[in-house]
Scaffold this motif. Structure first.
Motif, PDB file in Angstrom:
ATOM      1  N   VAL A 258      56.963  32.331  16.114  1.00 38.46           N
ATOM      2  CA  VAL A 258      55.840  31.624  16.711  1.00 38.46           C
ATOM      3  C   VAL A 258      54.931  31.132  15.591  1.00 38.46           C
ATOM      4  O   VAL A 258      54.447  31.931  14.786  1.00 38.46           O
ATOM      5  CB  VAL A 258      55.045  32.536  17.675  1.00 38.46           C
ATOM      6  CG1 VAL A 258      53.840  31.787  18.243  1.00 38.46           C
ATOM      7  CG2 VAL A 258      55.937  33.066  18.788  1.00 38.46           C
ATOM      8  N   PHE A 259      54.738  29.804  15.545  1.00 41.60           N
ATOM      9  CA  PHE A 259      53.763  29.178  14.650  1.00 41.60           C
ATOM     10  C   PHE A 259      52.549  28.837  15.505  1.00 41.60           C
ATOM     11  O   PHE A 259      52.690  28.113  16.500  1.00 41.60           O
ATOM     12  CB  PHE A 259      54.305  27.868  14.065  1.00 41.60           C
ATOM     13  CG  PHE A 259      55.419  28.027  13.079  1.00 41.60           C
ATOM     14  CD1 PHE A 259      55.151  28.137  11.722  1.00 41.60           C
ATOM     15  CD2 PHE A 259      56.742  28.047  13.504  1.00 41.60           C
ATOM     16  CE1 PHE A 259      56.184  28.257  10.804  1.00 41.60           C
ATOM     17  CE2 PHE A 259      57.777  28.162  12.586  1.00 41.60           C
ATOM     18  CZ  PHE A 259      57.496  28.270  11.233  1.00 41.60           C
ATOM     19  N   THR A 260      51.377  29.341  15.146  1.00 38.10           N
ATOM     20  CA  THR A 260      50.184  29.033  15.932  1.00 38.10           C
ATOM     21  C   THR A 260      49.402  27.885  15.301  1.00 38.10           C
ATOM     22  O   THR A 260      49.465  27.677  14.082  1.00 38.10           O
ATOM     23  CB  THR A 260      49.242  30.241  16.050  1.00 38.10           C
ATOM     24  OG1 THR A 260      48.648  30.515  14.776  1.00 38.10           O
ATOM     25  CG2 THR A 260      49.978  31.472  16.578  1.00 38.10           C
ATOM     26  N   GLN A 261      48.668  27.164  16.127  1.00 34.30           N
ATOM     27  CA  GLN A 261      47.795  26.101  15.632  1.00 34.30           C
ATOM     28  C   GLN A 261      46.721  26.701  14.728  1.00 34.30           C
ATOM     29  O   GLN A 261      46.213  26.030  13.837  1.00 34.30           O
ATOM     30  CB  GLN A 261      47.171  25.334  16.804  1.00 34.30           C
ATOM     31  CG  GLN A 261      46.342  24.133  16.384  1.00 34.30           C
ATOM     32  CD  GLN A 261      47.164  23.027  15.738  1.00 34.30           C
ATOM     33  OE1 GLN A 261      48.315  22.811  16.081  1.00 34.30           O
ATOM     34  NE2 GLN A 261      46.567  22.330  14.790  1.00 34.30           N
ATOM     35  N   GLY A 262      46.406  27.972  14.929  1.00 33.79           N
ATOM     36  CA  GLY A 262      45.398  28.650  14.119  1.00 33.79           C
ATOM     37  C   GLY A 262      45.870  29.026  12.726  1.00 33.79           C
ATOM     38  O   GLY A 262      45.090  29.523  11.923  1.00 33.79           O
TER      39      GLY A 262
ATOM     40  N   ILE B 123      51.560  24.822   6.309  1.00 36.29           N
ATOM     41  CA  ILE B 123      52.637  23.907   6.675  1.00 36.29           C
ATOM     42  C   ILE B 123      52.392  22.562   6.005  1.00 36.29           C
ATOM     43  O   ILE B 123      51.307  22.004   6.114  1.00 36.29           O
ATOM     44  CB  ILE B 123      52.698  23.709   8.202  1.00 36.29           C
ATOM     45  CG1 ILE B 123      52.890  25.056   8.902  1.00 36.29           C
ATOM     46  CG2 ILE B 123      53.816  22.732   8.572  1.00 36.29           C
ATOM     47  CD1 ILE B 123      52.696  25.006  10.401  1.00 36.29           C
ATOM     48  N   ASP B 124      53.392  22.057   5.304  1.00 39.04           N
ATOM     49  CA  ASP B 124      53.327  20.735   4.698  1.00 39.04           C
ATOM     50  C   ASP B 124      54.378  19.870   5.394  1.00 39.04           C
ATOM     51  O   ASP B 124      55.559  19.905   5.043  1.00 39.04           O
ATOM     52  CB  ASP B 124      53.590  20.812   3.200  1.00 39.04           C
ATOM     53  CG  ASP B 124      53.367  19.502   2.486  1.00 39.04           C
ATOM     54  OD1 ASP B 124      53.576  18.425   3.101  1.00 39.04           O
ATOM     55  OD2 ASP B 124      52.989  19.531   1.298  1.00 39.04           O
ATOM     56  N   ASP B 125      53.933  19.122   6.409  1.00 39.01           N
ATOM     57  CA  ASP B 125      54.869  18.297   7.185  1.00 39.01           C
ATOM     58  C   ASP B 125      55.506  17.200   6.336  1.00 39.01           C
ATOM     59  O   ASP B 125      56.654  16.839   6.572  1.00 39.01           O
ATOM     60  CB  ASP B 125      54.159  17.676   8.389  1.00 39.01           C
ATOM     61  CG  ASP B 125      53.832  18.707   9.447  1.00 39.01           C
ATOM     62  OD1 ASP B 125      52.704  18.673   9.961  1.00 39.01           O
ATOM     63  OD2 ASP B 125      54.703  19.543   9.759  1.00 39.01           O
ATOM     64  N   ALA B 126      54.766  16.657   5.365  1.00 36.73           N
ATOM     65  CA  ALA B 126      55.304  15.578   4.539  1.00 36.73           C
ATOM     66  C   ALA B 126      56.494  16.068   3.711  1.00 36.73           C
ATOM     67  O   ALA B 126      57.494  15.366   3.576  1.00 36.73           O
ATOM     68  CB  ALA B 126      54.210  15.008   3.636  1.00 36.73           C
ATOM     69  N   LYS B 127      56.392  17.280   3.169  1.00 41.39           N
ATOM     70  CA  LYS B 127      57.472  17.835   2.350  1.00 41.39           C
ATOM     71  C   LYS B 127      58.472  18.643   3.172  1.00 41.39           C
ATOM     72  O   LYS B 127      59.498  19.071   2.656  1.00 41.39           O
ATOM     73  CB  LYS B 127      56.885  18.737   1.257  1.00 41.39           C
ATOM     74  CG  LYS B 127      56.084  17.978   0.220  1.00 41.39           C
ATOM     75  CD  LYS B 127      55.577  18.927  -0.838  1.00 41.39           C
ATOM     76  CE  LYS B 127      54.755  18.179  -1.880  1.00 41.39           C
ATOM     77  NZ  LYS B 127      54.182  19.096  -2.874  1.00 41.39           N
TER      78      LYS B 127
ATOM     79  N   ILE C 249      56.167  21.698  14.119  1.00 37.46           N
ATOM     80  CA  ILE C 249      56.702  23.058  14.019  1.00 37.46           C
ATOM     81  C   ILE C 249      55.871  24.070  14.820  1.00 37.46           C
ATOM     82  O   ILE C 249      56.332  25.166  15.117  1.00 37.46           O
ATOM     83  CB  ILE C 249      56.809  23.453  12.525  1.00 37.46           C
ATOM     84  CG1 ILE C 249      57.826  24.564  12.335  1.00 37.46           C
ATOM     85  CG2 ILE C 249      55.467  23.843  11.957  1.00 37.46           C
ATOM     86  CD1 ILE C 249      58.146  24.857  10.895  1.00 37.46           C
ATOM     87  N   ILE C 250      54.657  23.677  15.213  1.00 35.80           N
ATOM     88  CA  ILE C 250      53.772  24.576  15.963  1.00 35.80           C
ATOM     89  C   ILE C 250      54.382  24.875  17.328  1.00 35.80           C
ATOM     90  O   ILE C 250      54.835  23.980  18.028  1.00 35.80           O
ATOM     91  CB  ILE C 250      52.369  23.943  16.149  1.00 35.80           C
ATOM     92  CG1 ILE C 250      51.707  23.659  14.800  1.00 35.80           C
ATOM     93  CG2 ILE C 250      51.482  24.828  17.031  1.00 35.80           C
ATOM     94  CD1 ILE C 250      51.449  24.867  13.954  1.00 35.80           C
ATOM     95  N   GLY C 251      54.412  26.147  17.675  1.00 31.02           N
ATOM     96  CA  GLY C 251      54.920  26.556  18.976  1.00 31.02           C
ATOM     97  C   GLY C 251      55.808  27.781  18.873  1.00 31.02           C
ATOM     98  O   GLY C 251      55.923  28.403  17.812  1.00 31.02           O
ATOM     99  N   ALA C 252      56.450  28.116  19.985  1.00 32.44           N
ATOM    100  CA  ALA C 252      57.331  29.278  20.067  1.00 32.44           C
ATOM    101  C   ALA C 252      58.783  28.799  20.060  1.00 32.44           C
ATOM    102  O   ALA C 252      59.127  27.838  20.741  1.00 32.44           O
ATOM    103  CB  ALA C 252      57.045  30.064  21.339  1.00 32.44           C
ATOM    104  N   TRP C 253      59.620  29.492  19.300  1.00 33.17           N
ATOM    105  CA  TRP C 253      61.016  29.102  19.102  1.00 33.17           C
ATOM    106  C   TRP C 253      61.938  30.301  19.333  1.00 33.17           C
ATOM    107  O   TRP C 253      61.651  31.404  18.881  1.00 33.17           O
ATOM    108  CB  TRP C 253      61.203  28.588  17.679  1.00 33.17           C
ATOM    109  CG  TRP C 253      60.348  27.411  17.336  1.00 33.17           C
ATOM    110  CD1 TRP C 253      59.072  27.445  16.838  1.00 33.17           C
ATOM    111  CD2 TRP C 253      60.685  26.042  17.460  1.00 33.17           C
ATOM    112  NE1 TRP C 253      58.606  26.166  16.647  1.00 33.17           N
ATOM    113  CE2 TRP C 253      59.578  25.284  17.024  1.00 33.17           C
ATOM    114  CE3 TRP C 253      61.830  25.367  17.903  1.00 33.17           C
ATOM    115  CZ2 TRP C 253      59.581  23.896  17.011  1.00 33.17           C
ATOM    116  CZ3 TRP C 253      61.831  23.987  17.889  1.00 33.17           C
ATOM    117  CH2 TRP C 253      60.726  23.265  17.442  1.00 33.17           C
TER     118      TRP C 253
END
Length: 145
Positions: free
Chosen positions: A55-59, A92-96, A28-32
């Protein structure tokens, strides 16, 4: 003394950063760029014109901006004068397949301090976000920039 203050500030910043569910980069990280917004009763969503990006940042932050081209559109819990803008730390919870933002700043001041949980699905360069509570009645789609 200045070196001590800098080290102390760096340490505080390191502990203040939101934690991610895993050490790998979330999809999900990045610009959309927004491609569609649908609203309405569950099972009967209708497309409405909208433009926006997030925008989701890695930070560990999320920034959202969106606009209804109809300047006379009624305000919603997320918009003022047909515009939506807010940002804040995100977990962010990628598993859920869920993320939660704690709104730090917002055009709609009632959102400040609220924790908003959302479901997400990433397929290639497509992202679909919906509320955890389907009764809220919306779904938004994005393409990766």
């Amino acid at each position: 003394m200045n070196s001590f203050k800098i080290a102390l500030a760096a340490l505080a910043l390191a502990f203040a950063s939101p934690a991610f569910a895993s050490d790998t980069k979330s999809p999900i990280i990045g610009a959309w760029r927004m491609t569609s917004l649908e609203v309405g009763a569950e099972g009967n969503l209708q497309a409405i014109p909208y433009a926006g990006q997030l925008v989701f940042t890695q930070g560990g932050t999320l920034s959202v901006q969106a606009m209804n081209p109809d300047a006379n559109a009624a305000d919603t819990p997320y918009t003022t004068k047909a515009y939506e803008a807010y940002y804040g730390p995100v977990e962010i919870d990628d598993a859920k397949k869920i993320f939660a933002i704690t709104v730090e700043s917002s055009l709609v001041r009632n959102l400040i301090g609220q924790r908003l949980e959302r479901k997400f699905e990433v397929t290639g360069d497509k992202l679909v976000i919906s509320p955890v509570d389907a009764a809220e009645g919306w779904r938004v789609s994005y393409d990766r920039f």
